[in-house]
Design a protein around this motif. Structure first.
Motif, PDB file in Angstrom:
ATOM      1  N   ALA A  53      -4.445  -0.239   2.438  1.00  0.00           N
ATOM      2  CA  ALA A  53      -5.887  -0.217   2.175  1.00  0.00           C
ATOM      3  C   ALA A  53      -6.171  -0.195   0.681  1.00  0.00           C
ATOM      4  O   ALA A  53      -7.078  -0.884   0.199  1.00  0.00           O
ATOM      5  N   SER A  54      -5.417   0.565  -0.081  1.00  0.00           N
ATOM      6  CA  SER A  54      -5.644   0.601  -1.530  1.00  0.00           C
ATOM      7  C   SER A  54      -5.304  -0.739  -2.163  1.00  0.00           C
ATOM      8  O   SER A  54      -5.996  -1.194  -3.082  1.00  0.00           O
TER       9      SER A  54
ATOM     10  N   ARG B 277       2.854   6.596   9.112  1.00  0.00           N
ATOM     11  CA  ARG B 277       1.850   5.575   9.421  1.00  0.00           C
ATOM     12  C   ARG B 277       0.620   5.727   8.537  1.00  0.00           C
ATOM     13  O   ARG B 277       0.037   4.732   8.096  1.00  0.00           O
ATOM     14  N   ALA B 278       0.203   6.947   8.293  1.00  0.00           N
ATOM     15  CA  ALA B 278      -0.945   7.184   7.427  1.00  0.00           C
ATOM     16  C   ALA B 278      -0.643   6.733   6.002  1.00  0.00           C
ATOM     17  O   ALA B 278      -1.490   6.136   5.333  1.00  0.00           O
ATOM     18  N   LEU B 279       0.550   7.000   5.520  1.00  0.00           N
ATOM     19  CA  LEU B 279       0.929   6.555   4.172  1.00  0.00           C
ATOM     20  C   LEU B 279       0.962   5.028   4.076  1.00  0.00           C
ATOM     21  O   LEU B 279       0.507   4.457   3.080  1.00  0.00           O
TER      22      LEU B 279
ATOM     23  N   PHE C 163      -0.788   2.950   5.952  1.00  0.00           N
ATOM     24  CA  PHE C 163      -2.175   2.503   6.014  1.00  0.00           C
ATOM     25  C   PHE C 163      -2.876   2.698   4.676  1.00  0.00           C
ATOM     26  O   PHE C 163      -3.590   1.814   4.205  1.00  0.00           O
ATOM     27  N   LEU C 164      -2.715   3.847   4.056  1.00  0.00           N
ATOM     28  CA  LEU C 164      -3.365   4.120   2.775  1.00  0.00           C
ATOM     29  C   LEU C 164      -2.878   3.187   1.679  1.00  0.00           C
ATOM     30  O   LEU C 164      -3.671   2.713   0.853  1.00  0.00           O
ATOM     31  N   SER C 165      -1.594   2.904   1.657  1.00  0.00           N
ATOM     32  CA  SER C 165      -1.096   1.996   0.619  1.00  0.00           C
ATOM     33  C   SER C 165      -1.614   0.579   0.836  1.00  0.00           C
ATOM     34  O   SER C 165      -2.001  -0.101  -0.111  1.00  0.00           O
TER      35      SER C 165
END
Length: 130
Positions: free
Chosen positions: A38-39, A30-32, A34-36
């Protein structure tokens, strides 16, 4: 052989899992994601163009202002800075960048020039005539 694999898989699923294992399996993907996302949004926002930003070649070098020559040419008119706010005037003195001259226009005409689809005929109001 198949039955042995199935039984070992069932045993693995029945064993209690640690908290770190649970966190690793649920939070990291989930963090990965979200980060992708967001970037991607940050890059898109950085590449966006402000529609209200005027290119440098369209911004006037100097802003027209009321001068003594304008006061002599248009008697009875006053600078916009000394006109009471909210009071409408019949005519205005407007500077046209296309003609590079100030002229007296009806208020409605100046309003129409500044609010039509074309920017080439916009005028800068420098004075107000009662």
């Amino acid at each position: 052989m198949m039955r042995v694999r199935l039984e070992s898989a069932v045993r693995r699923l029945q064993q209690p899992r640690s908290l770190s294992s649970l966190v690793l399996r649920t939070m990291v993907p989930r963090a990965l994601a979200f980060l992708s996302l967001a970037s991607a949004l940050l890059v898109g926002n950085a590449m966006a163009v402000d529609p209200l930003a005027a290119p440098l070649d369209q911004v006037p070098a100097t802003i027209p202002s009321w001068t003594v020559a304008d006061a002599a040419t248009h008697p009875g008119c006053t600078p916009t800075a000394s006109w009471p706010e909210g009071k409408l005037a019949d005519e205005v003195v407007a500077f046209s960048f296309r003609d590079d001259a100030a002229s007296r226009l009806a208020f409605d005409r100046a309003w129409a020039l500044n609010h039509n689809a074309s920017e080439s005929d916009d005028v800068w109001v420098i004075g107000v005539c009662p």
